[in-house]
Design a protein around this motif. Structure first.
Motif, PDB file in Angstrom:
ATOM      1  N   GLN A 121       0.827  -1.216   0.000  1.00 41.97           N
ATOM      2  CA  GLN A 121       0.000   0.000   0.000  1.00 41.97           C
ATOM      3  C   GLN A 121       0.860   1.265   0.000  1.00 41.97           C
ATOM      4  O   GLN A 121       0.498   2.265  -0.620  1.00 41.97           O
ATOM      5  N   MET A 122       2.021   1.217   0.641  1.00 43.33           N
ATOM      6  CA  MET A 122       2.897   2.404   0.635  1.00 43.33           C
ATOM      7  C   MET A 122       3.479   2.619  -0.766  1.00 43.33           C
ATOM      8  O   MET A 122       3.535   3.729  -1.271  1.00 43.33           O
ATOM      9  N   ARG A 123       3.918   1.515  -1.375  1.00 44.75           N
ATOM     10  CA  ARG A 123       4.477   1.635  -2.736  1.00 44.75           C
ATOM     11  C   ARG A 123       3.436   2.176  -3.696  1.00 44.75           C
ATOM     12  O   ARG A 123       3.709   3.060  -4.498  1.00 44.75           O
ATOM     13  N   ALA A 124       2.211   1.668  -3.567  1.00 43.82           N
ATOM     14  CA  ALA A 124       1.147   2.116  -4.471  1.00 43.82           C
ATOM     15  C   ALA A 124       0.872   3.608  -4.278  1.00 43.82           C
ATOM     16  O   ALA A 124       0.601   4.325  -5.233  1.00 43.82           O
ATOM     17  N   ALA A 125       0.993   4.071  -3.020  1.00 39.69           N
ATOM     18  CA  ALA A 125       0.736   5.490  -2.733  1.00 39.69           C
ATOM     19  C   ALA A 125       1.936   6.351  -3.133  1.00 39.69           C
ATOM     20  O   ALA A 125       1.832   7.575  -3.227  1.00 39.69           O
ATOM     21  N   GLY A 126       3.082   5.718  -3.342  1.00 39.80           N
ATOM     22  CA  GLY A 126       4.297   6.465  -3.700  1.00 39.80           C
ATOM     23  C   GLY A 126       4.847   7.262  -2.538  1.00 39.80           C
ATOM     24  O   GLY A 126       5.637   8.193  -2.724  1.00 39.80           O
ATOM     25  N   ARG A 127       4.439   6.893  -1.318  1.00 35.91           N
ATOM     26  CA  ARG A 127       4.972   7.562  -0.132  1.00 35.91           C
ATOM     27  C   ARG A 127       4.742   6.666   1.083  1.00 35.91           C
ATOM     28  O   ARG A 127       3.859   5.799   1.076  1.00 35.91           O
ATOM     29  N   GLY A 128       5.522   6.894   2.114  1.00 35.56           N
ATOM     30  CA  GLY A 128       5.365   6.111   3.333  1.00 35.56           C
ATOM     31  C   GLY A 128       6.622   6.216   4.173  1.00 35.56           C
ATOM     32  O   GLY A 128       7.672   6.658   3.699  1.00 35.56           O
ATOM     33  N   ARG A 129       6.470   5.864   5.438  1.00 35.05           N
ATOM     34  CA  ARG A 129       7.609   5.900   6.356  1.00 35.05           C
ATOM     35  C   ARG A 129       7.644   4.611   7.161  1.00 35.05           C
ATOM     36  O   ARG A 129       6.615   4.198   7.717  1.00 35.05           O
ATOM     37  N   ILE A 130       8.804   4.031   7.260  1.00 32.60           N
ATOM     38  CA  ILE A 130       9.000   2.873   8.137  1.00 32.60           C
ATOM     39  C   ILE A 130      10.035   3.265   9.171  1.00 32.60           C
ATOM     40  O   ILE A 130      11.125   3.738   8.817  1.00 32.60           O
ATOM     41  N   VAL A 131       9.678   3.108  10.421  1.00 34.31           N
ATOM     42  CA  VAL A 131      10.596   3.467  11.504  1.00 34.31           C
ATOM     43  C   VAL A 131      10.822   2.215  12.353  1.00 34.31           C
ATOM     44  O   VAL A 131       9.888   1.696  12.967  1.00 34.31           O
ATOM     45  N   ASN A 132      12.042   1.717  12.330  1.00 34.28           N
ATOM     46  CA  ASN A 132      12.372   0.512  13.094  1.00 34.28           C
ATOM     47  C   ASN A 132      13.019   0.887  14.419  1.00 34.28           C
ATOM     48  O   ASN A 132      13.949   1.698  14.452  1.00 34.28           O
ATOM     49  N   ILE A 133      12.539   0.279  15.484  1.00 32.41           N
ATOM     50  CA  ILE A 133      13.165   0.518  16.787  1.00 32.41           C
ATOM     51  C   ILE A 133      14.279  -0.521  16.959  1.00 32.41           C
ATOM     52  O   ILE A 133      14.012  -1.705  17.183  1.00 32.41           O
ATOM     53  N   LEU A 166      13.923   0.800  -0.905  1.00 28.34           N
ATOM     54  CA  LEU A 166      12.626   1.493  -1.006  1.00 28.34           C
ATOM     55  C   LEU A 166      12.744   2.948  -1.434  1.00 28.34           C
ATOM     56  O   LEU A 166      11.732   3.567  -1.789  1.00 28.34           O
ATOM     57  N   ALA A 167      13.949   3.475  -1.433  1.00 25.69           N
ATOM     58  CA  ALA A 167      14.122   4.893  -1.800  1.00 25.69           C
ATOM     59  C   ALA A 167      13.459   5.221  -3.148  1.00 25.69           C
ATOM     60  O   ALA A 167      12.755   6.230  -3.260  1.00 25.69           O
ATOM     61  N   PRO A 168      13.610   4.375  -4.166  1.00 27.75           N
ATOM     62  CA  PRO A 168      13.001   4.733  -5.457  1.00 27.75           C
ATOM     63  C   PRO A 168      11.473   4.816  -5.421  1.00 27.75           C
ATOM     64  O   PRO A 168      10.860   5.384  -6.304  1.00 27.75           O
ATOM     65  N   PHE A 169      10.858   4.228  -4.388  1.00 31.29           N
ATOM     66  CA  PHE A 169       9.392   4.197  -4.340  1.00 31.29           C
ATOM     67  C   PHE A 169       8.815   5.304  -3.452  1.00 31.29           C
ATOM     68  O   PHE A 169       7.621   5.327  -3.182  1.00 31.29           O
ATOM     69  N   GLY A 170       9.673   6.173  -2.926  1.00 28.96           N
ATOM     70  CA  GLY A 170       9.179   7.252  -2.069  1.00 28.96           C
ATOM     71  C   GLY A 170       8.887   6.804  -0.645  1.00 28.96           C
ATOM     72  O   GLY A 170       8.275   7.531   0.134  1.00 28.96           O
ATOM     73  N   VAL A 171       9.306   5.591  -0.299  1.00 31.40           N
ATOM     74  CA  VAL A 171       9.102   5.101   1.070  1.00 31.40           C
ATOM     75  C   VAL A 171      10.418   5.281   1.828  1.00 31.40           C
ATOM     76  O   VAL A 171      11.459   4.753   1.405  1.00 31.40           O
ATOM     77  N   LYS A 172      10.366   6.063   2.915  1.00 33.04           N
ATOM     78  CA  LYS A 172      11.604   6.399   3.635  1.00 33.04           C
ATOM     79  C   LYS A 172      11.709   5.578   4.920  1.00 33.04           C
ATOM     80  O   LYS A 172      10.709   5.375   5.605  1.00 33.04           O
ATOM     81  N   VAL A 173      12.927   5.163   5.209  1.00 32.03           N
ATOM     82  CA  VAL A 173      13.144   4.203   6.300  1.00 32.03           C
ATOM     83  C   VAL A 173      14.159   4.763   7.281  1.00 32.03           C
ATOM     84  O   VAL A 173      15.224   5.233   6.874  1.00 32.03           O
ATOM     85  N   SER A 174      13.826   4.724   8.554  1.00 31.03           N
ATOM     86  CA  SER A 174      14.761   5.185   9.590  1.00 31.03           C
ATOM     87  C   SER A 174      14.878   4.138  10.693  1.00 31.03           C
ATOM     88  O   SER A 174      13.949   3.357  10.926  1.00 31.03           O
ATOM     89  N   LEU A 175      16.008   4.196  11.366  1.00 34.26           N
ATOM     90  CA  LEU A 175      16.240   3.332  12.530  1.00 34.26           C
ATOM     91  C   LEU A 175      16.386   4.228  13.756  1.00 34.26           C
ATOM     92  O   LEU A 175      17.083   5.245  13.694  1.00 34.26           O
ATOM     93  N   ILE A 176      15.721   3.844  14.840  1.00 34.03           N
ATOM     94  CA  ILE A 176      15.916   4.561  16.097  1.00 34.03           C
ATOM     95  C   ILE A 176      16.764   3.670  17.002  1.00 34.03           C
ATOM     96  O   ILE A 176      16.475   2.472  17.134  1.00 34.03           O
TER      97      ILE A 176
END
Ligand SMILES: NC(=O)c1ccc[n+]([C@@H]2O[C@H](COP(=O)([O-])OP(=O)(O)OC[C@H]3O[C@@H](n4cnc5c(N)ncnc54)[C@H](OP(=O)(O)O)[C@@H]3O)[C@@H](O)[C@H]2O)c1
Length: 281
Positions: A121-133, A166-176
């Motif tokens: 669903q994030m890829r389809a929307a072309g945006r999204g955020r994943i934050v891993n703890i 995921l960068a090419p799909f507009g989904v950004k990923v961070s680690l905390i």
């Protein structure tokens, strides 16, 4: 329409703080836990923008059912906060295959399974955020935390690859990377250590380590420092790949990167008091 975010393991500690904080910041929050009952106290908070969901990250049917509930609310997910995690503590020589499986099934495989489930669903929307703890333990490893540290090191590697894929799909990923945080986690770990205090080989070391360890969590910062970092990762136009919480722990990471391992070993032994331990034959 508010941006909606799914948080795993939100019934206590860091996950609960993230849920309340994000709801106060205007997000629509899907707070999930293995048992929905544990989330009762949360649902009235945060301007009633928190919905409770049952979700066990190790159970694919449960993940599917939770996502179906979110879809039924018509709130496509903007963010996923992979927070659910279990501790694992004790001498590596005493770790059972079950200990290893439990840590990796929740801390890594479960995290990856929930991520895979929300990605379409994030890829389809072309945006999204994943934050891993993750954890500071994913970089700086104390003795007796080997199983947990291995699982959090794995989360580091997983997160780096995911961010790049995921960068090419507009989904950004961070680690905390939280340092010690005052939640039920630390007390649970200290209790688990009890059983090793009488261990023939490791008992004396464990006692010294436990005396130090028990002092860490009660005096540590509360989970809001992690919630702030998660919020920053969700709202920044260009989120950092990593956030340390509290930020002052970056100093420890810098030292770890700079110093030779032998020196880090000596510092950690001195910090924990384990430098006083001498092996008896
Ligand atoms: N506290 C710290 O010092 C610290 C430091 C660094 C990183 N972290 C990380 O921060 C995260 C949150 O920990 P915390 O300190 O807030 O401890 P916590 O209060 O024990 O929270 C962990 C949560 O994960 C949930 N959980 C465990 N297994 C699960 C599963 N299979 N499916 C869904 N949820 C599951 C637990 O729910 P149940 O109630 O159902 O068990 C619990 O709510 C963890 O990933 C931990 O590794 C904590």
């Amino acid at each position: 329409m508010y941006n909606s975010v799914l948080i795993t393991g939100a019934a206590s500690g860091i996950g609960e703080a993230i849920a309340v904080h994000l709801a106060h910041q205007g997000f629509k929050v899907f707070a999930s836990a293995r048992s929905k009952d544990k989330l009762k106290s949360l649902t009235g908070l945060g301007g009633r923008r928190i919905s409770a969901l049952a979700l066990d990250v190790t159970d694919s049917a449960s993940i599917e059912a939770a996502l179906a509930e979110i879809a039924a609310e018509g709130a496509p997910l903007f963010g996923l906060v992979n927070n659910a995690g279990v501790p694992a503590i004790g001498p590596l020589e005493r770790a059972t295959p079950e200990d290893w499986r439990k840590a990796f099934e929740t801390n890594l495989f479960g995290l990856a399974a929930v991520t895979n489930a929300v990605l379409p669903q994030m890829r389809a929307a072309g945006r999204g955020r994943i934050v891993n703890i993750g954890s500071l333990t994913g970089r700086i490893v104390m003795p007796f935390q080997g199983v947990y540290a291995a699982s959090k090191h794995a989360v580091e590697g997983y997160t780096d690859a995911l961010r790049r894929e995921l960068a090419p799909f507009g989904v950004k990923v961070s680690l905390i990377r939280p340092g010690a945080i005052n939640t039920p986690f630390g007390a649970h770990e200290a209790e688990t250590l009890d059983q090793f205090e009488t261990d023939e080989i490791y008992g004396d070391q464990v006692k010294i380590f436990k005396a130090w360890f028990e002092k860490q969590h009660p005096t540590a910062p509360g989970p809001n420092v992690v919630a702030d970092a998660v919020h920053a990762a969700l709202i920044a136009d260009r989120p950092h790949s990593r956030y340390t919480a509290p930020a002052k722990m970056q100093g420890a990471l810098a030292l770890r990167n700079l110093l030779p391992s032998a020196m880090t070993d000596r510092i950690l032994a001195r910090v924990t008091g384990l430098n006083k331990f001498r092996k008896r034959r």
